[in-house]
Design a protein around this motif. Structure first.
Motif, PDB file in Angstrom:
ATOM      1  N   PHE A  20       0.835  -1.206   0.000  1.00 60.44           N
ATOM      2  CA  PHE A  20       0.000   0.000   0.000  1.00 60.44           C
ATOM      3  C   PHE A  20       0.872   1.259   0.000  1.00 60.44           C
ATOM      4  N   SER A  21       2.186   1.106   0.240  1.00 61.13           N
ATOM      5  CA  SER A  21       3.091   2.253   0.331  1.00 61.13           C
ATOM      6  C   SER A  21       3.922   2.366  -0.944  1.00 61.13           C
ATOM      7  N   ILE A  22       3.859   3.547  -1.527  1.00 61.14           N
ATOM      8  CA  ILE A  22       4.607   3.785  -2.767  1.00 61.14           C
ATOM      9  C   ILE A  22       6.111   3.667  -2.513  1.00 61.14           C
ATOM     10  N   ASP A  23       6.563   4.166  -1.360  1.00 58.19           N
ATOM     11  CA  ASP A  23       7.992   4.082  -1.037  1.00 58.19           C
ATOM     12  C   ASP A  23       8.453   2.630  -0.955  1.00 58.19           C
ATOM     13  N   ARG A  24       7.677   1.824  -0.304  1.00 58.93           N
ATOM     14  CA  ARG A  24       8.053   0.415  -0.168  1.00 58.93           C
ATOM     15  C   ARG A  24       8.014  -0.302  -1.524  1.00 58.93           C
ATOM     16  N   ILE A  25       7.020   0.031  -2.355  1.00 57.91           N
ATOM     17  CA  ILE A  25       6.978  -0.557  -3.710  1.00 57.91           C
ATOM     18  C   ILE A  25       8.233  -0.153  -4.473  1.00 57.91           C
ATOM     19  N   GLN A  26       8.565   1.152  -4.385  1.00 58.73           N
ATOM     20  CA  GLN A  26       9.717   1.638  -5.140  1.00 58.73           C
ATOM     21  C   GLN A  26      10.993   0.937  -4.679  1.00 58.73           C
ATOM     22  N   ALA A  27      11.113   0.732  -3.376  1.00 59.46           N
ATOM     23  CA  ALA A  27      12.294   0.026  -2.846  1.00 59.46           C
ATOM     24  C   ALA A  27      12.356  -1.396  -3.393  1.00 59.46           C
ATOM     25  N   ALA A  28      11.201  -2.043  -3.480  1.00 60.63           N
ATOM     26  CA  ALA A  28      11.164  -3.409  -4.013  1.00 60.63           C
ATOM     27  C   ALA A  28      11.577  -3.414  -5.483  1.00 60.63           C
ATOM     28  N   LEU A  29      11.031  -2.473  -6.245  1.00 60.77           N
ATOM     29  CA  LEU A  29      11.357  -2.426  -7.676  1.00 60.77           C
ATOM     30  C   LEU A  29      12.850  -2.128  -7.881  1.00 60.77           C
ATOM     31  N   ASP A  30      13.395  -1.251  -7.020  1.00 62.82           N
ATOM     32  CA  ASP A  30      14.823  -0.948  -7.103  1.00 62.82           C
ATOM     33  C   ASP A  30      15.664  -2.206  -6.845  1.00 62.82           C
ATOM     34  N   ALA A  31      15.269  -2.959  -5.849  1.00 65.84           N
ATOM     35  CA  ALA A  31      16.014  -4.182  -5.516  1.00 65.84           C
ATOM     36  C   ALA A  31      15.964  -5.182  -6.662  1.00 65.84           C
ATOM     37  N   VAL A  32      14.792  -5.273  -7.282  1.00 66.68           N
ATOM     38  CA  VAL A  32      14.628  -6.177  -8.428  1.00 66.68           C
ATOM     39  C   VAL A  32      15.536  -5.749  -9.572  1.00 66.68           C
ATOM     40  N   VAL A 225       3.751  -8.475 -17.411  1.00 67.83           N
ATOM     41  CA  VAL A 225       3.185  -7.621 -16.357  1.00 67.83           C
ATOM     42  C   VAL A 225       4.344  -7.295 -15.417  1.00 67.83           C
ATOM     43  N   SER A 226       4.901  -6.114 -15.604  1.00 68.68           N
ATOM     44  CA  SER A 226       6.167  -5.769 -14.969  1.00 68.68           C
ATOM     45  C   SER A 226       5.967  -5.060 -13.632  1.00 68.68           C
ATOM     46  N   GLY A 227       7.090  -4.690 -13.007  1.00 62.95           N
ATOM     47  CA  GLY A 227       7.041  -3.977 -11.735  1.00 62.95           C
ATOM     48  C   GLY A 227       6.295  -2.656 -11.840  1.00 62.95           C
ATOM     49  N   ILE A 228       6.514  -1.937 -12.940  1.00 60.80           N
ATOM     50  CA  ILE A 228       5.834  -0.648 -13.105  1.00 60.80           C
ATOM     51  C   ILE A 228       4.328  -0.862 -13.234  1.00 60.80           C
ATOM     52  N   ASP A 229       3.950  -2.002 -13.822  1.00 57.01           N
ATOM     53  CA  ASP A 229       2.522  -2.362 -13.912  1.00 57.01           C
ATOM     54  C   ASP A 229       1.954  -2.679 -12.533  1.00 57.01           C
ATOM     55  N   GLY A 230       2.829  -3.013 -11.590  1.00 54.60           N
ATOM     56  CA  GLY A 230       2.380  -3.214 -10.215  1.00 54.60           C
ATOM     57  C   GLY A 230       2.288  -1.900  -9.457  1.00 54.60           C
ATOM     58  N   LEU A 231       3.133  -0.950  -9.818  1.00 50.47           N
ATOM     59  CA  LEU A 231       3.153   0.346  -9.126  1.00 50.47           C
ATOM     60  C   LEU A 231       2.000   1.250  -9.539  1.00 50.47           C
ATOM     61  N   LYS A 232       1.777   1.341 -10.845  1.00 55.98           N
ATOM     62  CA  LYS A 232       0.818   2.328 -11.375  1.00 55.98           C
ATOM     63  C   LYS A 232      -0.594   2.166 -10.777  1.00 55.98           C
ATOM     64  N   PRO A 233      -1.146   0.956 -10.732  1.00 51.68           N
ATOM     65  CA  PRO A 233      -2.503   0.813 -10.183  1.00 51.68           C
ATOM     66  C   PRO A 233      -2.588   1.221  -8.711  1.00 51.68           C
ATOM     67  N   VAL A 234      -1.494   1.073  -7.956  1.00 46.23           N
ATOM     68  CA  VAL A 234      -1.529   1.521  -6.562  1.00 46.23           C
ATOM     69  C   VAL A 234      -1.600   3.044  -6.513  1.00 46.23           C
ATOM     70  N   LEU A 235      -0.858   3.693  -7.405  1.00 45.38           N
ATOM     71  CA  LEU A 235      -0.924   5.164  -7.482  1.00 45.38           C
ATOM     72  C   LEU A 235      -2.349   5.623  -7.828  1.00 45.38           C
ATOM     73  N   ILE A 236      -2.962   4.937  -8.764  1.00 45.19           N
ATOM     74  CA  ILE A 236      -4.345   5.308  -9.140  1.00 45.19           C
ATOM     75  C   ILE A 236      -5.294   5.026  -7.975  1.00 45.19           C
ATOM     76  N   GLY A 237      -5.071   3.892  -7.304  1.00 48.68           N
ATOM     77  CA  GLY A 237      -5.924   3.532  -6.175  1.00 48.68           C
ATOM     78  C   GLY A 237      -5.839   4.536  -5.046  1.00 48.68           C
ATOM     79  N   LEU A 238      -4.626   5.018  -4.759  1.00 46.67           N
ATOM     80  CA  LEU A 238      -4.470   6.036  -3.706  1.00 46.67           C
ATOM     81  C   LEU A 238      -5.166   7.331  -4.121  1.00 46.67           C
ATOM     82  N   ALA A 239      -5.093   7.664  -5.408  1.00 47.01           N
ATOM     83  CA  ALA A 239      -5.789   8.860  -5.906  1.00 47.01           C
ATOM     84  C   ALA A 239      -7.300   8.682  -5.789  1.00 47.01           C
TER      85      ALA A 239
END
Lengths: 254, 254, 254, 254
Positions: A20-32, A225-239
């Motif tokens: 649910f946290s964009i920061d945590r998602i970003q950290a995961a994507l960075d690690a990947v 279905v990539s990491g960015i595809d996992g991030l974007k819907p969370v951003l829309i959901g938070l909006a």
């Protein structure tokens, strides 16, 4: 877990939402990215026979430019209240699939979200701080507009449809039904109800997404279905959550 | 092979038709009975989701007494001529499934057959001594009447439907289609063609009949498609051949 | 009445069947020809929006050569027994429309008739010497074959459909329904029943045939449903009666 | 004209919208009330067979409480630019019918409007200061929510549908089509396009609203589409315009 797996050099298949946290998602994507492993997100509906075909038709230009996309996505019955309390709410546990679907179908990013929602099914959902019925109005980068229609309860079964209007045509998808048998009596003409829920409706798409995951590992290609595809819907959901709370449209970077 | 397998004490699953000769079929069934092994015949369509549901509705009394049963069963394209020459002909290689289907749906035996057939698809089929298009009119022991509609070629795909009219209602079954996607353009509203042929259309029924075969062995119950179910359609098929040859209706013992 | 009207120089619109006697029909047609007046027969279904469109598609070559034509024509409820006794029977009062329809759709003449019929709806119809359920197998001059499916009772409403299979495609027609509203509940998905009977279903076709009658008088053209179109279905009907009585196929001159 | 007619003691049938000015509409309604004459507004779609049936089902409680109402209302082609310039714009010349429809179906008043719209069909419409594609999100007094989906162009024909989700079921309405004929070829399964435009689609509803107008005069009853039914959609339309201009939801008194 994604970070640990990436550091261990393992390819990763992760269910939605990543977090649910964009920061945590970003950290995961960075690690990947750093580890050079593959990450596929579990947006299984992209592998559904109907929706894949809709995307093909759009990409083949059969309906010209996309103008309107409507996703109807309703569950047959609400989840247990205990689940509602920890699920992240309607927009992050349920609509998140539909946010992915509109990105998949339009090939464009969401730039604005307006949420029109209420508690119309079960008051306990409202007491838990969530809504159970929502109409989400969307603007896309390519000029298209759209609606997502969600409800925690459609008593006739899992209601999973899309419609797209384009400059050269339109596409509709009706629900999958268990049989094509129609019974006509002196009082009614009766057809089958939609398949009951996601296990019945999307069984084959779960198999297909797994096959795809293995294929991209074996062939060393990028996950569809990539990491960015996992991030974007969370951003829309938070909006969407913010719009629901403030009653105003919320812009996204796109 | 059935006789040898029976004598060896093996349970037997046999594709249709068991044989073209009634005497040889009877000998096989006798050997099975004597050996006390199980014999299941490969009428897979009984395990199809649509037709199973039709039978359930009829047996539940939803349409009252069956009055008319119509089976439409058309292939997408004719088989190779080499196959036609050894297949036993339309009535024994293709219609035989439909003879089983009408027995399955009505729960009654055929007492009279009249065949109205011709060579309308491919002259080479006629030269091989067979017909490629047939309307077979049936009478049943319980008073019902019916038609089987066969053609070796329906260019739009495998056309597999049934309709039943009863005293309290009617049942129709439309073809299974690969997706529910409908495309509307300025010239047409376009839906999916039926699944192409038996492998696409009946895949799940083949799995289901195998499961049933194992189940009846494991539970030591009677096969749901028995030896007599293998014999009867051959008797009807031979009667249909005779009617086709003589141009007259042919009675069966029922 | 036709003879008197013809002798008085009046154009004539006559409901079907013209008569049960071929001699009397021939005398009427002779009188019409001698007087040079116009005679249109009331086969209104040729003016139905659905069936007109089927014929157009066939005539435009959209399905290639016609191979099989199936007409389903069932009433919602049997007529009063008093009517059955004087109507000429199922084949001349009801099927006669379908005999016309197959001639209209195929553009070919019937050369053989086989009737498979019974009393499955109302025993009093049998006592009155008639049948109430029939499957009529047809051969046509152009090689096509077909079936007419009749029943005095389809409890779900007036069942009026056709299907045609051709070398390049197939055509189906479903029933007209009063509304396109579909209601989905937790127990069923419910659509509208077919329009109840001929007045609801064929209202517009009655208007259209009258307009056509006036048009052919005003423009001095030939009626599109002529005297011979009135005679032929009676000949087929009498053959169907004979087949029903003898249990054997009956040939026609075509 | 309404004021003059009312003062002359004439009953009045007026097309929609009554006016673009709320003050002028109010003056007209006052004159009607003072004169004691009848005023019926031309919302003909209330008399459409499909939508009347939807309302009946809702009022009979067949779907319980209404939760979501979706109206799809798209024209086959944009009107001439000259018309666009004087029509009052999309919301007052086209959507106004849909604003009436949602009031008619839900039996509730609109309390909030959010408009998501663009110029996606014809740039000249944008140059004339209007939009041609719009998704309008609605809140209702009874808690329901809804969407109206408009486009000046659906190339496949007049797209006129509604869907309603309720606590006990759902209702859908598909488009009326000219015939039920379906053509299957080796490349496609082709059904009829929707009726082309409002004259084809709503002909019978225009007749029915006129009959109703005469009936309410003859029986001295209240018009079923009253002056207030003419006023409310204009209020909603003006709110939709404001939302379109400001990008924010606009509240209504309900």
């Amino acid at each position: 877990m994604i970070i640990e797996a990436a550091q261990a050099g393992k390819h990763i298949f992760c269910e939605k939402p990543i977090d649910f946290s964009i920061d945590r998602i970003q950290a995961a994507l960075d690690a990947v990215e750093k580890a050079g492993v593959k990450l596929q997100i579990g947006f299984n509906r992209r592998f559904d026979h109907n929706f894949k075909r809709v995307r093909e038709l759009i990409q083949n230009g059969e309906i010209g430019d996309v103008q309107i996309v409507n996703v109807i996505s309703r569950d047959p019955a609400p989840p247990p209240i205990e689940y509602v309390k920890v699920s992240g709410g309607l927009f992050l546990d349920m609509t998140i699939h539909d946010f992915d679907m509109v990105r998949y179908l339009t090939g464009s990013e969401v730039t604005e979200v307006y949420t029109n929602a209420g508690v119309l099914v079960d008051e306990r959902i409202g007491e838990a701080g969530d809504v159970d019925t929502a109409l989400i109005s969307l603007k896309f980068q390519n000029g298209a507009i759209g609606t997502i229609d969600n409800c925690r309860q459609a008593v006739f079964g899992y209601d999973q449809r899309v419609e797209v209007l384009g400059s050269k045509g339109g596409i509709t998808v009706t629900n999958d039904i268990p049989t094509n048998v129609v019974l006509s009596t002196d009082s009614a003409v009766i057809a089958g109800k939609p398949k009951y829920f996601f296990l019945e409706r999307y069984l084959e798409s779960y198999e297909a997404e797994m096959k795809e995951f293995f294929r991209c590992i074996l062939n060393d290609t990028e996950p569809v279905v990539s990491g960015i595809d996992g991030l974007k819907p969370v951003l829309i959901g938070l909006a969407a959550q913010e719009s629901c709370r403030t009653g105003k449209p919320v812009k996204l970077e796109g």
